[in-house]
Motif scaffolding. Sequence first.
Motif, PDB file in Angstrom:
ATOM      1  N   PRO A 257     -23.026  44.448 -38.245  1.00 47.87           N
ATOM      2  CA  PRO A 257     -21.812  43.744 -37.818  1.00 47.87           C
ATOM      3  C   PRO A 257     -20.666  44.710 -37.503  1.00 47.87           C
ATOM      4  N   ARG A 258     -20.000  44.463 -36.393  1.00 49.55           N
ATOM      5  CA  ARG A 258     -18.843  45.262 -35.990  1.00 49.55           C
ATOM      6  C   ARG A 258     -17.597  44.408 -36.234  1.00 49.55           C
ATOM      7  N   LEU A 259     -16.849  44.766 -37.242  1.00 51.17           N
ATOM      8  CA  LEU A 259     -15.825  43.874 -37.772  1.00 51.17           C
ATOM      9  C   LEU A 259     -14.413  44.434 -37.720  1.00 51.17           C
ATOM     10  N   SER A 260     -14.180  45.457 -36.922  1.00 49.01           N
ATOM     11  CA  SER A 260     -12.843  46.053 -36.880  1.00 49.01           C
ATOM     12  C   SER A 260     -11.806  45.099 -36.300  1.00 49.01           C
ATOM     13  N   GLY A 261     -12.230  44.198 -35.430  1.00 51.87           N
ATOM     14  CA  GLY A 261     -11.303  43.249 -34.832  1.00 51.87           C
ATOM     15  C   GLY A 261     -12.034  42.216 -34.002  1.00 51.87           C
ATOM     16  N   ARG A 262     -11.269  41.269 -33.460  1.00 53.11           N
ATOM     17  CA  ARG A 262     -11.842  40.142 -32.731  1.00 53.11           C
ATOM     18  C   ARG A 262     -12.727  40.577 -31.566  1.00 53.11           C
ATOM     19  N   ALA A 263     -12.278  41.548 -30.788  1.00 50.42           N
ATOM     20  CA  ALA A 263     -13.039  41.950 -29.600  1.00 50.42           C
ATOM     21  C   ALA A 263     -14.421  42.469 -29.978  1.00 50.42           C
ATOM     22  N   ASP A 264     -14.476  43.348 -30.971  1.00 53.36           N
ATOM     23  CA  ASP A 264     -15.761  43.903 -31.390  1.00 53.36           C
ATOM     24  C   ASP A 264     -16.649  42.844 -32.021  1.00 53.36           C
ATOM     25  N   PHE A 265     -16.063  42.012 -32.869  1.00 52.73           N
ATOM     26  CA  PHE A 265     -16.844  40.989 -33.565  1.00 52.73           C
ATOM     27  C   PHE A 265     -17.385  39.954 -32.579  1.00 52.73           C
ATOM     28  N   GLY A 266     -16.542  39.556 -31.625  1.00 50.33           N
ATOM     29  CA  GLY A 266     -16.983  38.571 -30.637  1.00 50.33           C
ATOM     30  C   GLY A 266     -18.109  39.099 -29.771  1.00 50.33           C
TER      31      GLY A 266
END
Length: 220
Positions: A173-182
Amino acid sequence: MSDPRPQESETQPKLPKSLFPHQTPAAASSSTAPKDDDVPAGMTKLPNGVILDKDGKPCRLCTSAASWRALTKQAKSQTAAGTAPAATASNASASAPAPSPMQAQCPPDVEELGRSTWTFLHSLTAAYPAKASPEQQSEMRSFLSLFSRLYPCWVCAEDFRTWMAEPSGRNAPRLSGRADFGTWMCEAHNEVNRKLGKKEFDCRFWEERWRTGWKDGSCD
């Protein structure tokens, strides 16, 4: 540029599926119904697509509605006939009755559960902070870990865990922010699309699809 929005014909999957079916039902031989020549004497062959739970009983939340109706019809016919021979998978599936309006209020099958869950997961990314704090990232990581263990379809949950734990780390999971998570969630969804032979979604447009609405105003 082609329209990234899914066409009407793509919104209803044609194949039985789990939430994260990186193994197709046919490939998951350990949890699906056995082939004719693998059925021990005295046991009944189940219709195609029926997934067994860990206790060896059919798992309703892991099975498509069509396969479940075929299983139910097979069981009723055998009960009525006493020692009636097992229905073949092709005949049972083909003769399964169409769902009635009342069945909309029945327990979900694996497809309905999957569609609802994808809506929830993509909406979760849409509501995620543009820049997440360490605490928010930790909470989401914990949620995804629990989700991958508590999801009602156990084979789907197991498959998601396997996908996230890919040895190279590319699926973590890439969770640094909305763009990466989305984008990460979109990639997870596309993995399912590839396995099912469906058109992949262009992840550049995930935010229009799940957060802001399309720029042509069709969602306003």
